[in-house]
Design a protein around this motif. Structure first.
Motif, PDB file in Angstrom:
ATOM      1  N   VAL A 140       0.840  -1.201   0.000  1.00 42.75           N
ATOM      2  CA  VAL A 140       0.000   0.000   0.000  1.00 42.75           C
ATOM      3  C   VAL A 140       0.875   1.253   0.000  1.00 42.75           C
ATOM      4  N   SER A 141       1.945   1.251   0.816  1.00 42.94           N
ATOM      5  CA  SER A 141       2.842   2.411   0.877  1.00 42.94           C
ATOM      6  C   SER A 141       3.503   2.652  -0.474  1.00 42.94           C
ATOM      7  N   GLU A 142       3.979   1.561  -1.086  1.00 45.11           N
ATOM      8  CA  GLU A 142       4.625   1.690  -2.405  1.00 45.11           C
ATOM      9  C   GLU A 142       3.637   2.206  -3.436  1.00 45.11           C
ATOM     10  N   LEU A 143       2.408   1.717  -3.363  1.00 48.41           N
ATOM     11  CA  LEU A 143       1.377   2.162  -4.297  1.00 48.41           C
ATOM     12  C   LEU A 143       1.095   3.652  -4.123  1.00 48.41           C
ATOM     13  N   CYS A 144       1.025   4.102  -2.860  1.00 46.64           N
ATOM     14  CA  CYS A 144       0.693   5.503  -2.586  1.00 46.64           C
ATOM     15  C   CYS A 144       1.799   6.457  -3.021  1.00 46.64           C
ATOM     16  N   VAL A 145       3.050   5.992  -2.991  1.00 47.20           N
ATOM     17  CA  VAL A 145       4.168   6.862  -3.373  1.00 47.20           C
ATOM     18  C   VAL A 145       4.056   7.303  -4.823  1.00 47.20           C
ATOM     19  N   ALA A 146       3.660   6.375  -5.705  1.00 45.56           N
ATOM     20  CA  ALA A 146       3.630   6.684  -7.137  1.00 45.56           C
ATOM     21  C   ALA A 146       2.233   6.991  -7.665  1.00 45.56           C
ATOM     22  N   ALA A 147       1.205   6.841  -6.836  1.00 45.82           N
ATOM     23  CA  ALA A 147      -0.179   6.953  -7.322  1.00 45.82           C
ATOM     24  C   ALA A 147      -0.513   8.373  -7.759  1.00 45.82           C
ATOM     25  N   GLN A 148      -1.352   8.457  -8.781  1.00 42.69           N
ATOM     26  CA  GLN A 148      -1.847   9.739  -9.282  1.00 42.69           C
ATOM     27  C   GLN A 148      -3.356   9.840  -9.168  1.00 42.69           C
TER      28      GLN A 148
ATOM     29  N   GLN B  75     -12.046 -11.928   8.740  1.00 40.93           N
ATOM     30  CA  GLN B  75     -12.230 -13.367   8.798  1.00 40.93           C
ATOM     31  C   GLN B  75     -12.349 -13.808  10.259  1.00 40.93           C
ATOM     32  N   PRO B  76     -13.243 -14.759  10.602  1.00 40.74           N
ATOM     33  CA  PRO B  76     -13.346 -15.226  11.997  1.00 40.74           C
ATOM     34  C   PRO B  76     -12.029 -15.759  12.532  1.00 40.74           C
ATOM     35  N   GLU B  77     -11.249 -16.453  11.661  1.00 44.05           N
ATOM     36  CA  GLU B  77      -9.994 -17.021  12.140  1.00 44.05           C
ATOM     37  C   GLU B  77      -8.893 -15.978  12.253  1.00 44.05           C
ATOM     38  N   ALA B  78      -9.091 -14.820  11.652  1.00 40.29           N
ATOM     39  CA  ALA B  78      -8.076 -13.762  11.731  1.00 40.29           C
ATOM     40  C   ALA B  78      -8.416 -12.811  12.866  1.00 40.29           C
ATOM     41  N   THR B  79      -8.552 -13.392  14.078  1.00 39.76           N
ATOM     42  CA  THR B  79      -8.965 -12.564  15.218  1.00 39.76           C
ATOM     43  C   THR B  79      -7.929 -11.497  15.525  1.00 39.76           C
ATOM     44  N   GLN B  80      -6.674 -11.738  15.134  1.00 39.26           N
ATOM     45  CA  GLN B  80      -5.648 -10.751  15.419  1.00 39.26           C
ATOM     46  C   GLN B  80      -5.949  -9.428  14.742  1.00 39.26           C
ATOM     47  N   LEU B  81      -6.655  -9.474  13.597  1.00 38.56           N
ATOM     48  CA  LEU B  81      -6.953  -8.240  12.871  1.00 38.56           C
ATOM     49  C   LEU B  81      -7.821  -7.328  13.717  1.00 38.56           C
ATOM     50  N   ALA B  82      -8.733  -7.928  14.486  1.00 37.96           N
ATOM     51  CA  ALA B  82      -9.609  -7.116  15.322  1.00 37.96           C
ATOM     52  C   ALA B  82      -8.816  -6.423  16.424  1.00 37.96           C
ATOM     53  N   GLU B  83      -7.668  -6.980  16.770  1.00 40.41           N
ATOM     54  CA  GLU B  83      -6.858  -6.412  17.835  1.00 40.41           C
ATOM     55  C   GLU B  83      -5.702  -5.587  17.290  1.00 40.41           C
ATOM     56  N   ASN B  84      -5.545  -5.554  15.992  1.00 45.01           N
ATOM     57  CA  ASN B  84      -4.367  -4.915  15.415  1.00 45.01           C
ATOM     58  C   ASN B  84      -4.743  -3.661  14.651  1.00 45.01           C
ATOM     59  N   LYS B  85      -5.227  -2.675  15.355  1.00 43.84           N
ATOM     60  CA  LYS B  85      -5.577  -1.415  14.705  1.00 43.84           C
ATOM     61  C   LYS B  85      -4.365  -0.697  14.098  1.00 43.84           C
ATOM     62  N   PRO B  86      -3.149  -0.874  14.652  1.00 42.14           N
ATOM     63  CA  PRO B  86      -2.001  -0.223  14.002  1.00 42.14           C
ATOM     64  C   PRO B  86      -1.856  -0.579  12.524  1.00 42.14           C
ATOM     65  N   LEU B  87      -2.209  -1.827  12.167  1.00 38.92           N
ATOM     66  CA  LEU B  87      -2.147  -2.219  10.755  1.00 38.92           C
ATOM     67  C   LEU B  87      -3.079  -1.351   9.929  1.00 38.92           C
ATOM     68  N   LEU B  88      -4.339  -1.249  10.381  1.00 42.60           N
ATOM     69  CA  LEU B  88      -5.311  -0.445   9.641  1.00 42.60           C
ATOM     70  C   LEU B  88      -4.946   1.028   9.670  1.00 42.60           C
ATOM     71  N   LEU B  89      -4.399   1.479  10.803  1.00 45.48           N
ATOM     72  CA  LEU B  89      -4.028   2.883  10.915  1.00 45.48           C
ATOM     73  C   LEU B  89      -2.894   3.224   9.949  1.00 45.48           C
ATOM     74  N   SER B  90      -1.957   2.293   9.763  1.00 47.39           N
ATOM     75  CA  SER B  90      -0.865   2.520   8.805  1.00 47.39           C
ATOM     76  C   SER B  90      -1.407   2.678   7.387  1.00 47.39           C
ATOM     77  N   ILE B  91      -2.376   1.816   7.039  1.00 47.70           N
ATOM     78  CA  ILE B  91      -2.970   1.898   5.710  1.00 47.70           C
ATOM     79  C   ILE B  91      -3.754   3.196   5.557  1.00 47.70           C
ATOM     80  N   SER B  92      -4.526   3.534   6.594  1.00 50.10           N
ATOM     81  CA  SER B  92      -5.304   4.776   6.550  1.00 50.10           C
ATOM     82  C   SER B  92      -4.390   5.989   6.408  1.00 50.10           C
ATOM     83  N   ASN B  93      -3.283   6.008   7.163  1.00 53.12           N
ATOM     84  CA  ASN B  93      -2.355   7.141   7.095  1.00 53.12           C
ATOM     85  C   ASN B  93      -1.714   7.259   5.719  1.00 53.12           C
ATOM     86  N   SER B  94      -1.336   6.113   5.132  1.00 54.75           N
ATOM     87  CA  SER B  94      -0.722   6.142   3.796  1.00 54.75           C
ATOM     88  C   SER B  94      -1.694   6.715   2.768  1.00 54.75           C
ATOM     89  N   LEU B  95      -2.947   6.267   2.832  1.00 53.00           N
ATOM     90  CA  LEU B  95      -3.948   6.763   1.883  1.00 53.00           C
ATOM     91  C   LEU B  95      -4.271   8.235   2.146  1.00 53.00           C
TER      92      LEU B  95
END
Length: 504
Positions: A184-192, A297-317
């Motif tokens: 996502v970061s690489e995409l945002c660097v060059a995106a128009q 995903q139900p099995e990806a419970t870590q995603l529900a606890e890992n807001k830094p991941l989503l925050l990084s994507i949100s900040n890049s965008l």
């Protein structure tokens, strides 16, 4: 005993799971002891129950797998507490056991199976409704302990393997997150294009396996518009989910959405139970301009606890959104500056600088195409008297109205500029193959007709006799010097001015 040990060695060598080891061990114990049922249990002291996990039944006593009994009344508990693991007479040892009485147990063996940390996992047992001479087997306690130790060892192996697999899965999940953020970061660097980038980011998140649904939206006045038209049905779902939030919550970058029974019932075609819902918002300064709805995903419970991941994507965008907004503002400013540099601020016609650039282009094009065009130099006779009599504001208004009338007589491909003061220049197309003198006369007449007569201004109405007009025709081979060409047209205009004065 040696034969039994040899068989045990074979079981251990070939078994890959607790079940794969336990079943042949239970069969072996049944053959050695003659007990009707041999089985492995698991104890849940917190729940107060004991489960039969694996059973081997060969007589009238049938102890089914998955049978669950209260732990307090079991012979296993009594054997464990009394450390008496072999008995030929159950009634004499534990006559108070209601379970043993109901099953009619007479002979019984039990030995604890421990976890790696020494806690009791369960028991390795054997039982029979018939009396069995277990006392004639002096090595039976040793054999039971050996079998229990083998099962304990296999439990430890499986526990360790699960830990290794869990760590590997967690490592892979972390790598997936790192790769996702990097992409996502690489995409945002060059995106128009923010729209395309948000859509691609949603696809990346879906491909990463961290979510079962990722829908990208543009936000227009806080209204959700799906970037993929085929997903527009999700707009109503996300709008409803956001409407349930407080105003302050809606302004956050990462929003946890409710996925209760009522919501699932209302949007049964979209939402799945037991999944975590997020709304990732993209901001340009303080305005939300895009969003990604995420169903984890139900099995990806870590995603529900890992807001830094989503925050990084949100900040890049969001950084991309601000960069594109700044670029657009700068581009717009440059266009405005370029326009101001090339246009007259009063009449908004092209200015002298723009005129010479356009004249050079038209000369080059006409030379390539072996065509000709007209250059007209227009001077406003009597303009000084208008300024002196009515003032500069009226004079400026007159100039604007005059420029407007020149625009009205322009044909496709014609060009009109303010040369300066009360002078204007027009570059007009010349039709090939027709009488050019007649074309020139018609063009001058059209300009005179449009620019003379009544001028109704704000404070005064003027009767204007029209301008002086000088026209020359540029043809291939003529001079390409802009100043010289305009001087030639100015000279013809001066001749026209002299003639008009004679007839005034």
């Amino acid at each position: 005993m040696d034969k039994q040990l040899e068989q045990l060695a074979q079981f251990v060598a070939t078994a890959n799971t607790v079940e794969g080891l336990t079943r042949p061990l239970l069969a072996l114990l049944q053959r050695i002891t003659g007990l009707e049922s041999t089985y492995l249990t698991a104890i849940d002291e917190t729940a107060g129950v004991q489960h039969i996990l694996i059973a081997n039944n060969s007589g009238s006593l049938l102890l089914p797998e998955d049978l669950t009994v209260p732990w307090q009344d079991t012979l296993c508990k009594r054997a464990l507490e009394s450390q008496q693991f072999v008995t030929e007479d159950v009634a004499a040892c534990w006559g108070d056991s209601e379970a043993a009485r109901q099953l009619g147990l007479k002979s019984y063996i039990s030995v604890p199976v421990t976890n790696q940390d020494g806690t009791v996992f369960g028991t390795l047992c054997g039982a029979s409704s018939l009396s069995v001479a277990l006392g004639n087997m002096p090595h039976l306690p040793e054999l039971l302990r050996l079998c229990a130790d083998l099962i304990s060892h296999q439990l430890s192996r499986e526990h360790f393997a699960k830990q290794v697999a869990a760590r590997a899965n967690e490592t892979e999940l972390q790598l997936s997150r790192v790769r996702l953020v990097a992409k996502v970061s690489e995409l945002c660097v060059a995106a128009q294009s923010l729209r395309l980038t948000v859509g691609q980011t949603a696809e990346f998140m879906l491909q990463s396996g961290l979510c079962s649904q990722a829908v990208a939206f543009e936000l227009e006045n806080d209204q959700f518009v799906a970037i993929d038209p085929a997903q527009q049905g999700w707009a109503a779902v996300v709008s409803h989910l956001q409407s349930e939030l407080s105003l302050d919550s809606r302004r956050q970058s990462i929003i946890r959405l409710q996925n209760d029974d009522k919501t699932q019932q209302e949007f049964a075609d979209y939402l799945q139970p037991e999944q975590t819902l997020f709304l990732l918002k993209v901001y340009s300064d303080v305005t939300a301009v895009a969003a990604i709805f995420i169903q984890a995903q139900p099995e990806a419970t870590q995603l529900a606890e890992n807001k830094p991941l989503l925050l990084s994507i949100s900040n890049s965008l969001s950084l991309l959104a601000r960069r594109l907004a700044d670029h657009q503002a700068l581009t717009q400013l440059n266009k405005q500056l370029e326009y101001l540099a090339q246009h007259d601020t009063l009449t908004t016609l092209p200015n002298r600088r723009y005129l010479f650039d356009e004249l050079a282009r038209q000369v080059a094009r006409a030379d390539r195409q072996q065509q000709s065009f007209f250059i007209l130099f227009i001077d406003l006779d009597g303009f000084k008297a208008i300024n002196d009599t009515y003032g500069h504001e009226t004079g400026d208004e007159f100039l604007c109205e005059f420029a407007k009338r020149l625009r009205n007589v322009m044909r496709s491909g014609d060009f009109t500029a303010r040369h300066g003061g009360d002078e204007f220049v027009m570059l007009c197309q010349c039709s090939a193959g027709n009488n050019t003198e007649q074309q020139a006369a018609q063009l001058v007449n059209r300009i005179r007709t449009a620019t003379c007569g009544i001028f109704g201004l704000t404070d005064v109405t003027l009767e204007y006799a029209g301008p002086s007009v000088g026209l020359i025709q540029w043809q291939p081979g003529d001079s390409t010097d802009g100043d010289k060409l305009l001087s030639q047209a100015d000279a013809v205009m001066y001749q026209d001015k002299q003639q008009r004065r004679k007839h005034a």
